[in-house]
Design a protein around this motif. Structure first.
Motif, PDB file in Angstrom:
ATOM      1  N   SER A 176       0.823  -1.208   0.000  1.00  0.00           N
ATOM      2  CA  SER A 176       0.000   0.000   0.000  1.00  0.00           C
ATOM      3  C   SER A 176       0.859   1.261   0.000  1.00  0.00           C
ATOM      4  O   SER A 176       2.057   1.224   0.302  1.00  0.00           O
ATOM      5  CB  SER A 176      -0.907   0.006   1.231  1.00  0.00           C
ATOM      6  OG  SER A 176      -0.123   0.166   2.391  1.00  0.00           O
ATOM      7  N   ALA A 177       0.195   2.372  -0.312  1.00  0.00           N
ATOM      8  CA  ALA A 177       0.881   3.668  -0.303  1.00  0.00           C
ATOM      9  C   ALA A 177       1.451   3.956   1.086  1.00  0.00           C
ATOM     10  O   ALA A 177       2.553   4.505   1.227  1.00  0.00           O
ATOM     11  CB  ALA A 177      -0.100   4.758  -0.710  1.00  0.00           C
ATOM     12  N   ARG A 178       0.691   3.553   2.129  1.00  0.00           N
ATOM     13  CA  ARG A 178       1.153   3.798   3.502  1.00  0.00           C
ATOM     14  C   ARG A 178       2.447   3.035   3.794  1.00  0.00           C
ATOM     15  O   ARG A 178       3.379   3.566   4.383  1.00  0.00           O
ATOM     16  CB  ARG A 178       0.066   3.379   4.499  1.00  0.00           C
ATOM     17  CG  ARG A 178       0.417   3.647   5.951  1.00  0.00           C
ATOM     18  CD  ARG A 178      -0.652   3.128   6.887  1.00  0.00           C
ATOM     19  NE  ARG A 178      -0.910   1.710   6.723  1.00  0.00           N
ATOM     20  CZ  ARG A 178      -0.129   0.735   7.212  1.00  0.00           C
ATOM     21  NH1 ARG A 178       0.965   1.042   7.886  1.00  0.00           N
ATOM     22  NH2 ARG A 178      -0.437  -0.532   7.028  1.00  0.00           N
ATOM     23  N   GLN A 179       2.495   1.762   3.344  1.00  0.00           N
ATOM     24  CA  GLN A 179       3.706   0.970   3.589  1.00  0.00           C
ATOM     25  C   GLN A 179       4.918   1.579   2.872  1.00  0.00           C
ATOM     26  O   GLN A 179       6.015   1.624   3.421  1.00  0.00           O
ATOM     27  CB  GLN A 179       3.489  -0.467   3.107  1.00  0.00           C
ATOM     28  CG  GLN A 179       2.580  -1.271   4.011  1.00  0.00           C
ATOM     29  CD  GLN A 179       2.230  -2.617   3.388  1.00  0.00           C
ATOM     30  OE1 GLN A 179       1.652  -2.678   2.314  1.00  0.00           O
ATOM     31  NE2 GLN A 179       2.568  -3.686   4.065  1.00  0.00           N
ATOM     32  N   ILE A 180       4.701   2.040   1.651  1.00  0.00           N
ATOM     33  CA  ILE A 180       5.816   2.631   0.893  1.00  0.00           C
ATOM     34  C   ILE A 180       6.310   3.896   1.583  1.00  0.00           C
ATOM     35  O   ILE A 180       7.506   4.117   1.738  1.00  0.00           O
ATOM     36  CB  ILE A 180       5.375   2.931  -0.558  1.00  0.00           C
ATOM     37  CG1 ILE A 180       5.084   1.624  -1.290  1.00  0.00           C
ATOM     38  CG2 ILE A 180       6.440   3.731  -1.303  1.00  0.00           C
ATOM     39  CD1 ILE A 180       4.403   1.792  -2.628  1.00  0.00           C
ATOM     40  N   GLN A 181       5.347   4.696   2.035  1.00  0.00           N
ATOM     41  CA  GLN A 181       5.733   5.949   2.689  1.00  0.00           C
ATOM     42  C   GLN A 181       6.421   5.682   4.024  1.00  0.00           C
ATOM     43  O   GLN A 181       7.443   6.289   4.340  1.00  0.00           O
ATOM     44  CB  GLN A 181       4.502   6.812   2.894  1.00  0.00           C
ATOM     45  CG  GLN A 181       4.837   8.192   3.455  1.00  0.00           C
ATOM     46  CD  GLN A 181       3.604   9.039   3.651  1.00  0.00           C
ATOM     47  OE1 GLN A 181       2.656   8.945   2.877  1.00  0.00           O
ATOM     48  NE2 GLN A 181       3.604   9.841   4.690  1.00  0.00           N
ATOM     49  N   ASP A 182       5.882   4.739   4.804  1.00  0.00           N
ATOM     50  CA  ASP A 182       6.453   4.449   6.124  1.00  0.00           C
ATOM     51  C   ASP A 182       7.864   3.902   6.016  1.00  0.00           C
ATOM     52  O   ASP A 182       8.757   4.285   6.773  1.00  0.00           O
ATOM     53  CB  ASP A 182       5.589   3.422   6.866  1.00  0.00           C
ATOM     54  CG  ASP A 182       4.306   4.031   7.390  1.00  0.00           C
ATOM     55  OD1 ASP A 182       4.186   5.262   7.312  1.00  0.00           O
ATOM     56  OD2 ASP A 182       3.433   3.268   7.851  1.00  0.00           O
TER      57      ASP A 182
END
Lengths: 752, 161
Positions: free
Chosen positions: A148-154
């Motif tokens: 997910s976008a969140r995992q990539i950002q985190d």
């Protein structure tokens, strides 16, 4: 000659771009549906409580038409051409839903009442890769993971491959991606996983490997990973799976994002390995801007990455420029185009000095540098031709160059090459037409044709070109709401200028049974293939003490993938499990052979192999979704069953571990979010590689890596602290190359 | 049941983290020797330092020592009953592994003068009989244990059996 060819390709590229745009424009403005339009109206409600849900996004698939439900949970979509459609509905906290067979009649209002099932966990949204069209995650006939976008950002990694390593069933081996053990390691010559960017293939024409540094991580929204042979839709390379990188769309509002990271490498864990008094650092800067000009939406970004590296000759300096544009011709047709340029200059550390100096290279190799550039351009035009037909045109061009002085100065007696200079220019172009047809209720057909050209001019390979043509057909049948089946077949023609001609017919079948909205069972079986790359067929060089010789007769490798799986939502968990069985024939591998009484490396169709195993992935959320976590485990039994003798051509039965595959893969992540603050960890474990090809006596260990992250969100400012390899675990993925040691990175991101 | 599952997954993850932090993967591969030195008797207050000295060839006389000097270890811990050591050596045969003791106020004009023999790697049952070693390539030869007995400290310097 070379200059002439370059001019020809520049001309061809320009002509392609102009003619494509003109064609798209003509199709877009020749819409037969514009005179008869209707309206879709309805409500969105919670399946269990019947409560009306505001803020739900409803999109008419295949068009740019859509709406958000109002405070009373009602929505209205005007100007929909008469026809039959699929509606996608998505809302945070709910399982995304698709309503198929929505009939729109001219000058009438069609009523659709959508019911969404609440989800206590973060669910993947609608996915697009498994069948080349949008579908609910629960209805995918094959195993599919979404980063997910969140995992990539985190995770805040420099390259996408560092993020994918934490995906269940995915293991990186010296920069080469393995999905369920598909690829092994071949020093970048050939990938058994196809990379797509927004559905457009993105592998270079020479080595066919994935150039991870060419993907700007700040522009990636999410990633879909299809596991298992997918050549029935995607052709060569997709024999082990597909990675589809979905980039961020340009928005309607002007928006600017600035992101800067400063990082520092720790000293090696063992004092004896400390090789420099210098402070080893890295830094990244990204800036992107998005805005709309009428029907044209544009997103553009610039990125810069620089590092001293954590080892000698590990330095790099990269620059990238990326732009994505979306032009809306009409509510039923639009063009998405992109261009990306990446330049990279990095030190080469082919092998460490010795086991007691693993972060140093031989004094002779100090100063080895490779310069490379990648230019990628392409786009997709999408138009609703009539009420039941959607047209998609895709085109892409990939040009990459490599330059270094790594070759041994001695004359290579196998191809009379001499001198240390290596120069590669590779061009690849691809055009694809796809038609999606809704023939009748419950029947959907996809058909398409593809043309691909490769041209290379390189000191390593010589001048060569190849052409590929393919046609595919997929039919999806959904007799009722609980069963769907899909069958596809693709015919590929492959020609190389040496006279090599190959044909492949790749079928695939899938069945999905969804007795409830929270349970789906699936089974699939398909054939995949990979044509030998130019690098595998024609490399002739001497470097690092090894001699590599060409093999122009190298033929394709093939695979059969079979899988049964289940996924279900239970309380706070989404559980996805699979049993898989993959058979490989004529696997291409580079290995030592004796030629003219010398030990040299040559790529050959060496062996038959089998990779079977089991996988389970659990994602969950606890404490009102303040705590999100994921765990994945993959068991791989990767065996080489037959090996062909390079001299006699005879096969002998063996039962050895397949090289560069780990038997156990375990990944885990946890994120605790409290208000503006978040704290998380990502861990992965890969058991010790049982077999390697070049230095079998070198010490090897399992891989155990844990990264920690802290985040503070003070919109529009976000601060992040990442600690990579926090426990200072020392390991190699391939022989004599140490993986990164502990580092600390501080990131500031600003959204304006 | 699901709560138990929550707890189980959390416990597994924490266990994995704990195990990870105690393991550092690949280690340096030392070419040399390692072992344990056991000290018997009372340490003289005059002890300045103790080091291992490893000779390729057994010196026939004190005059041979400067011509074929030994490899010395770093100084070893003093006033302890035992210590583990590790010494990097090139692969090959060595005749004599000896523990050298240096008292205070003795001026060592070179690495080997002004030293006394405190113990050596010896044949079993005969602590005064030097035992040669063969260091294998790219490996650590372990178990080169030495018993150092202050009651048999052998002056005068330089070190010789």
């Amino acid at each position: 000659m070379e200059r002439m060819l370059k001019k020809q390709f520049t001309f061809l590229g320009g002509a392609f771009a102009i003619s494509s745009l003109c064609w798209c424009g003509q199709i877009a403005h020749a819409q037969p549906v514009s005179s008869s339009r209707g309206v879709i109206a309805g409500t969105v409600q919670d399946q269990k409580t019947r409560e009306l849900l505001p803020g739900t996004n409803i999109m008419v698939e295949g068009t740019t038409l859509g709406a958000a439900s109002d405070i009373d949970g009602r929505f209205l979509i005007r100007g929909v051409p008469a026809g039959t459609y699929r509606l996608q509905a998505s809302l945070l906290g709910y399982v995304s839903a698709i309503a198929a067979g929505v009939k729109v009649v001219a000058n009438e209002t069609t009523r659709v009442d959508l019911k969404l099932t609440v989800s206590a966990i973060e669910m993947p949204e609608v996915v697009v890769t498994a069948t080349k069209k949008a579908q609910s995650f629960m209805e995918s006939p094959v195993s599919l993971s979404v980063v997910s976008a969140r995992q990539i950002q985190d995770q805040n990694q420099v390259q996408l491959d560092d993020v994918l390593e934490f995906t269940p069933g995915v293991n990186m081996m010296g920069g080469q991606i393995n999905i369920r053990g598909s690829s092994g390691f071949s020093r970048g010559a050939g990938s058994r996983v196809l990379l797509l960017v927004d559905g457009v293939p993105m592998l270079p024409g020479d080595s066919g490997d994935i150039k991870w540094d060419a993907l700007p991580p700040s522009e990636i929204d999410h990633v879909e990973i299809v596991k298992g042979a997918s050549s029935a839709l995607y052709g060569s390379y997709a024999m082990g799976g597909v990675v589809n990188v979905i980039t961020k769309d340009p928005g309607d509002r002007p928006q600017t994002n600035i992101r800067a990271t400063g990082g520092i490498y720790d000293k090696p864990y063992y004092k004896d390995w400390d090789w420099t008094d210098r402070t080893l650092t890295y830094n990244n800067q990204d800036i992107s801007h998005s805005r709309a000009f009428g029907n044209l939406k544009i997103r553009a970004s610039l990125g810069r990455r620089e590092s001293t590296g954590y080892s000698e000759n590990g330095h790099y300096h990269r620059f990238s420029g990326y732009t994505k544009a979306k032009y809306i011709f009409s509510p039923t047709s639009y063009l998405t185009a992109y261009a990306n340029y990446a330049h990279d200059r990095h030190g080469e550390a082919l092998t460490w000095l010795d086991t007691n100096h693993p972060f140093q290279v031989s004094p002779d190799a100090t100063g080895y540098v490779t310069t490379s550039s990648k230019l990628q351009a392409g786009g997709t035009f999408r138009s609703l031709l009539n009420s039941r037909t959607t047209l998609k045109l895709r085109g892409s061009y990939y040009r990459n160059t490599i330059e270094n002085d790594l070759a041994d100065p001695r004359v290579n007696p196998f191809c009379q090459q001499s001198g240390t200079h290596i120069e590669v220019l590779a061009n690849k172009g691809e055009l694809e037409t796809q038609l999606d047809l809704e023939l009748a209720d419950g029947h959907a057909t996809t058909l398409g044709a593809v043309g691909i050209f490769d041209f290379i001019d390189a000191t390593l390979y010589g001048n060569h070109n190849s052409w590929d043509g393919a046609a595919y057909l997929q039919h999806e049948w959904k007799p009722n709401s609980i069963i769907s089946s899909v069958g596809s077949v693709r015919f590929d023609y492959h020609w190389v200028d040496t006279g090599l001609i190959e044909y492949h017919l790749n079928p695939k079948f899938g069945l999905v049974y969804t007795p409830t909205s929270s349970l789906s069972l699936r089974a699939s079986s398909g054939r995949g293939f990979r044509a030998a790359t130019m690098a595998e067929m024609f490399t002739c060089t001497q470097a690092g003490g090894f001699t590599v010789i060409p093999n122009p007769n190298l033929s394709s490798e093939i695979a059969w993938s079979h899988e049964v799986g289940a996924q279900f939502i239970a309380a706070h968990f989404l559980v996805n499990s699979a049993l898989f069985w993959n058979e490989y024939q004529d696997l291409i591998e580079g290995d030592f052979v004796t030629k003219r009484s010398r030990q040299v490396i040559q790529f050959q169709n060496f062996n038959r192999a089998r990779i079977r195993g089991a996988e389970v992935e659990i994602n969950g959320a606890l404490w009102k979704r303040h705590l999100n976590f994921g765990v994945g485990y993959t068991y791989l039994d990767a065996r080489e069953l037959e090996r062909r003798d390079s001299q006699t051509g005879e096969s002998r039965k063996v039962n050895d571990p397949l090289a560069y595959r780990a038997r156990h893969l375990l990944t885990g992540n946890v994120t605790l979010s409290l208000g503006r603050f978040s704290l998380g960890a990502d861990s992965r474990y890969a058991s010790r590689i049982e077999a390697v090809r070049v230095y079998p006596n070198d010490p090897r260990v399992s891989q155990k890596v844990t990264n920690l992250r802290f985040g503070a969100d003070f919109k529009p400012l976000t601060l992040m602290l990442n600690i990579y390899n926090v426990f200072q675990y020392n390991y190699t993925q391939v022989e004599r190359t140490m993986e990164p040691i502990r580092s600390f990175a501080l990131t500031t991101a600003l959204e304006l | 049941m699901w709560k138990k599952c929550d707890t189980g997954i959390t416990a597994c993850f924490l266990t994995f983290l704990v195990i990870s932090c105690t393991d550092h993967g690949l280690e340096p591969v030392y070419e040399g020797i390692s072992g344990k030195i056991t000290f018997i008797g009372t340490w003289p207050d005059s002890t300045e330092w103790v080091r291992l000295a490893v000779f390729k060839e057994m010196p026939a006389t004190v005059f041979d020592i400067p011509l074929k000097p030994p490899v010395f270890s770093d100084t070893l811990p003093r006033f302890v009953t035992s210590t583990n050591y590790r010494l990097t050596l090139s692969a090959g045969h060595y005749d004599w592994v000896v523990l050298a003791w240096k008292p205070k106020k003795k001026i060592a004009t070179s690495d080997f003068s002004g030293l006394d023999t405190l113990g050596m790697y010896a044949d079993a049952g005969n602590p005064k009989s030097p035992r040669g070693i063969d260091v294998p390539p790219k490996r650590l030869l372990t178990g080169i244990d030495i018993v150092a007995d202050f009651s048999v400290l052998q002056p005068p310097s330089p070190i010789l059996p």
